[in-house]
Write a protein that holds these residues in place. Structure first.
Motif, PDB file in Angstrom:
ATOM      1  N   LEU A  58       0.760  -1.134  -0.068  1.00 21.32           N
ATOM      2  CA  LEU A  58      -0.117  -0.057   0.005  1.00 21.32           C
ATOM      3  C   LEU A  58       0.798   1.264   0.031  1.00 21.32           C
ATOM      4  O   LEU A  58       0.566   2.374  -0.689  1.00 21.32           O
ATOM      5  CB  LEU A  58      -0.959   0.153   1.288  1.00 21.32           C
ATOM      6  N   ARG A  59       1.891   1.373   0.777  1.00 23.66           N
ATOM      7  CA  ARG A  59       2.752   2.448   0.793  1.00 23.66           C
ATOM      8  C   ARG A  59       3.283   2.580  -0.450  1.00 23.66           C
ATOM      9  O   ARG A  59       3.233   3.991  -1.000  1.00 23.66           O
ATOM     10  CB  ARG A  59       3.915   2.236   2.012  1.00 23.66           C
ATOM     11  N   PRO A  60       4.023   1.856  -1.111  1.00 25.52           N
ATOM     12  CA  PRO A  60       4.656   2.316  -2.453  1.00 25.52           C
ATOM     13  C   PRO A  60       3.637   2.465  -3.545  1.00 25.52           C
ATOM     14  O   PRO A  60       3.741   3.449  -4.475  1.00 25.52           O
ATOM     15  CB  PRO A  60       5.377   0.940  -2.857  1.00 25.52           C
ATOM     16  N   ILE A  61       2.456   1.904  -3.455  1.00 24.91           N
ATOM     17  CA  ILE A  61       1.138   2.303  -4.677  1.00 24.91           C
ATOM     18  C   ILE A  61       0.906   3.717  -4.201  1.00 24.91           C
ATOM     19  O   ILE A  61       0.513   4.352  -5.035  1.00 24.91           O
ATOM     20  CB  ILE A  61       0.176   1.336  -4.018  1.00 24.91           C
ATOM     21  N   MET A  62       0.899   4.022  -3.017  1.00 22.51           N
ATOM     22  CA  MET A  62       0.369   5.429  -2.294  1.00 22.51           C
ATOM     23  C   MET A  62       1.440   6.478  -3.131  1.00 22.51           C
ATOM     24  O   MET A  62       1.148   7.657  -3.208  1.00 22.51           O
ATOM     25  CB  MET A  62       0.162   5.612  -1.092  1.00 22.51           C
ATOM     26  N   VAL A  63       2.803   6.022  -2.945  1.00 25.60           N
ATOM     27  CA  VAL A  63       3.686   7.153  -3.617  1.00 25.60           C
ATOM     28  C   VAL A  63       3.533   7.250  -5.030  1.00 25.60           C
ATOM     29  O   VAL A  63       3.553   8.566  -5.521  1.00 25.60           O
ATOM     30  CB  VAL A  63       5.003   6.232  -3.382  1.00 25.60           C
ATOM     31  N   LEU A  64       3.240   6.012  -5.875  1.00 28.78           N
ATOM     32  CA  LEU A  64       3.053   6.333  -7.126  1.00 28.78           C
ATOM     33  C   LEU A  64       1.682   6.972  -7.493  1.00 28.78           C
ATOM     34  O   LEU A  64       1.661   7.923  -8.465  1.00 28.78           O
ATOM     35  CB  LEU A  64       3.039   5.006  -7.796  1.00 28.78           C
ATOM     36  N   GLU A  65       0.684   7.029  -6.833  1.00 31.65           N
ATOM     37  CA  GLU A  65      -0.713   7.718  -6.714  1.00 31.65           C
ATOM     38  C   GLU A  65      -0.276   9.089  -6.496  1.00 31.65           C
ATOM     39  O   GLU A  65      -0.994   9.921  -7.342  1.00 31.65           O
ATOM     40  CB  GLU A  65      -1.772   7.091  -5.938  1.00 31.65           C
ATOM     41  N   GLY A  66       0.392   9.393  -5.594  1.00 29.93           N
ATOM     42  CA  GLY A  66       0.624  10.912  -5.316  1.00 29.93           C
ATOM     43  C   GLY A  66       1.436  11.604  -6.438  1.00 29.93           C
ATOM     44  O   GLY A  66       0.937  12.860  -6.812  1.00 29.93           O
ATOM     45  N   ALA A  67       2.328  10.835  -7.271  1.00 32.50           N
ATOM     46  CA  ALA A  67       2.871  11.401  -8.331  1.00 32.50           C
ATOM     47  C   ALA A  67       1.734  11.769  -9.633  1.00 32.50           C
ATOM     48  O   ALA A  67       1.910  12.712 -10.013  1.00 32.50           O
ATOM     49  CB  ALA A  67       3.927  10.560  -8.823  1.00 32.50           C
ATOM     50  N   LYS A  68       1.036  10.533  -9.585  1.00 32.43           N
ATOM     51  CA  LYS A  68      -0.184  10.756 -10.718  1.00 32.43           C
ATOM     52  C   LYS A  68      -0.978  11.899 -10.535  1.00 32.43           C
ATOM     53  O   LYS A  68      -1.257  12.689 -11.221  1.00 32.43           O
ATOM     54  CB  LYS A  68      -0.713   9.525 -10.779  1.00 32.43           C
ATOM     55  N   ILE A  69      -1.420  12.040  -9.180  1.00 37.57           N
ATOM     56  CA  ILE A  69      -2.307  13.311  -8.733  1.00 37.57           C
ATOM     57  C   ILE A  69      -1.577  14.407  -8.973  1.00 37.57           C
ATOM     58  O   ILE A  69      -2.501  15.308  -9.521  1.00 37.57           O
ATOM     59  CB  ILE A  69      -2.876  13.107  -7.468  1.00 37.57           C
ATOM     60  N   ALA A  70      -0.381  14.692  -8.799  1.00 38.46           N
ATOM     61  CA  ALA A  70       0.250  15.850  -8.931  1.00 38.46           C
ATOM     62  C   ALA A  70       0.480  16.250 -10.328  1.00 38.46           C
ATOM     63  O   ALA A  70       0.779  17.153 -10.720  1.00 38.46           O
ATOM     64  CB  ALA A  70       1.516  15.744  -7.928  1.00 38.46           C
ATOM     65  N   GLY A  71      -0.004  15.243 -11.204  1.00 35.57           N
ATOM     66  CA  GLY A  71       0.253  15.421 -12.743  1.00 35.57           C
ATOM     67  C   GLY A  71       1.803  15.369 -13.066  1.00 35.57           C
ATOM     68  O   GLY A  71       2.078  15.684 -14.309  1.00 35.57           O
ATOM     69  N   GLY A  72       2.744  14.442 -12.526  1.00 39.96           N
ATOM     70  CA  GLY A  72       4.088  14.037 -12.838  1.00 39.96           C
ATOM     71  C   GLY A  72       3.917  12.628 -13.451  1.00 39.96           C
ATOM     72  O   GLY A  72       3.065  12.038 -13.701  1.00 39.96           O
ATOM     73  N   GLU A  73       5.156  12.172 -13.620  1.00 34.46           N
ATOM     74  CA  GLU A  73       5.329  10.851 -14.149  1.00 34.46           C
ATOM     75  C   GLU A  73       5.671   9.960 -13.006  1.00 34.46           C
ATOM     76  O   GLU A  73       6.488  10.055 -12.222  1.00 34.46           O
ATOM     77  CB  GLU A  73       6.581  10.842 -15.042  1.00 34.46           C
ATOM     78  N   ALA A  74       4.570   9.077 -12.902  1.00 33.84           N
ATOM     79  CA  ALA A  74       4.642   7.941 -11.777  1.00 33.84           C
ATOM     80  C   ALA A  74       6.292   7.114 -11.841  1.00 33.84           C
ATOM     81  O   ALA A  74       6.792   6.888 -10.801  1.00 33.84           O
ATOM     82  CB  ALA A  74       3.620   7.053 -11.879  1.00 33.84           C
ATOM     83  N   GLU A  75       6.605   7.115 -13.171  1.00 35.22           N
ATOM     84  CA  GLU A  75       8.175   6.300 -13.110  1.00 35.22           C
ATOM     85  C   GLU A  75       9.286   6.910 -12.371  1.00 35.22           C
ATOM     86  O   GLU A  75      10.226   6.356 -11.599  1.00 35.22           O
ATOM     87  CB  GLU A  75       8.387   6.113 -14.483  1.00 35.22           C
ATOM     88  N   GLN A  76       9.009   8.352 -12.200  1.00 40.23           N
ATOM     89  CA  GLN A  76      10.084   9.027 -11.254  1.00 40.23           C
ATOM     90  C   GLN A  76       9.904   8.814 -10.064  1.00 40.23           C
ATOM     91  O   GLN A  76      10.894   8.932  -9.161  1.00 40.23           O
ATOM     92  CB  GLN A  76      10.059  10.602 -11.743  1.00 40.23           C
ATOM     93  N   ALA A  77       8.782   8.305  -9.413  1.00 43.52           N
ATOM     94  CA  ALA A  77       8.582   8.187  -8.053  1.00 43.52           C
ATOM     95  C   ALA A  77       9.100   6.601  -7.641  1.00 43.52           C
ATOM     96  O   ALA A  77       8.950   6.175  -6.661  1.00 43.52           O
ATOM     97  CB  ALA A  77       7.098   8.474  -7.753  1.00 43.52           C
TER      98      ALA A  77
END
Length: 301
Positions: free
Chosen positions: A52-71
């Motif tokens: 759940l924690r890494p999934i939330m990291v990737l979701e945070g990047a997506k919501i911000a409009g960034g590239e999830a891969e960078q996270a």
């Protein structure tokens, strides 16, 4: 809001598989020298966690409009830290658990001393990943420093470790709701908070959005802990991977022991409602987080 547990569990499964593949790429191979410590690190990380924690990291990047891969490096680093904390939490000097998610705990397989070193190795590997070339590629140095500071604070004496200290001090004692809330806010909630915030920071979110996601994470951490406590009382051992009533046997302070099951469920529902309210700033891009909050009410493990 509508919630389809079966559909959401499949979505979680797919995201977990993605994170697992990322973790394989971030950890040294099992046969790296010396092999024992790297085998133990893999055992500790790949033990059936929900991610759940890494999934939330990737979701945070997506919501911000960034590239999830960078996270991805930040996501994997946080999961390494979470895994280390569980290895140490299971030790005889801490919770003294023989099983974690239905499997023998790390110290039962590799020995107590090696389990201590495994936790240490995972923690240091996390910060090596965050500060290395793979972790900082394409991210401004000041942004990466902010991410590292967020994660370090959440994992340290003012965060997860501080909460663990309060938990140990409270064993065998009766504490009030305020103390219990603080304990779990630190021990469980701070890594959830760091997960969502670091992903959003990498994605370049503004301060207003970051505050909203922080509020969500704080209430999600509370909801997750309450549901965990309820599962310890009413869950299915075959699904949770641990024996029921372990918290009571260890004289742990939990929400059901303090408030009772009915009031605990009520607090769980209130926390979920607050999670949803905190996301009103966002549109469809936050739908997964809305579903994730509801998931705490229905999860079985």
């Amino acid at each position: 809001m509508n919630f389809d547990l079966e559909h959401f569990q499949e979505e979680i499964k797919q995201r977990k598989e993605f994170v697992d593949n990322c973790l394989i790429g971030c950890l040294l191979p099992r046969d790296s020298d010396p092999p024992l410590i790297h085998q133990a690190m893999h055992y500790a990380v790949f033990n059936g966690g929900k991610r759940l924690r890494p999934i939330m990291v990737l979701e945070g990047a997506k919501i911000a409009g960034g590239e999830a891969e960078q996270a991805i490096p930040a996501a994997c680093a946080l999961e390494m830290i979470h895994s280390y904390s569980l290895v140490h939490d299971d030790l005889p000097c801490m919770d003294d658990d023989d099983f974690r998610r239905g499997q023998p705990t790390c110290h039962r397989v590799f020995g107590e001393a090696n389990a201590v070193l495994t936790g240490d190795a995972l923690l240091t590997a996390a910060f090596e990943l965050l500060s290395g070339e793979n972790g900082t590629s394409g991210i401004k140095p000041d942004t990466m420093l902010r991410v590292i500071a967020e994660i370090a604070r959440a994992a340290g004496s003012r965060g997860m470790i501080g909460g663990q200290i309060l938990d140990l001090e409270a064993e065998g004692k009766i504490i009030d709701y305020k103390s219990l809330r603080k304990l779990h806010c630190l021990k469980t909630g701070q890594l959830f908070r760091a997960a969502l915030r670091t992903g959003a920071i990498v994605g370049g979110i503004g301060e207003k959005g970051l505050l909203a996601l922080s509020d969500y994470a704080d209430n999600f951490g509370l909801a997750f802990q309450i549901s965990d406590d309820i599962l310890d009382v009413q869950g299915d051992a075959a699904l949770t991977g641990k024996s029921m009533g372990s918290d009571a046997r260890k004289e742990k302070n939990t929400y059901p022991s303090l408030l009772g099951l009915e009031k605990s469920r009520q607090l769980l529902e209130e926390s979920i409602a607050t999670c949803l309210k905190s996301l009103e700033l966002f549109g469809p891009e936050a739908e997964f987080l809305r579903q994730l909050a509801c998931y705490t009410l229905y999860r079985k493990s």
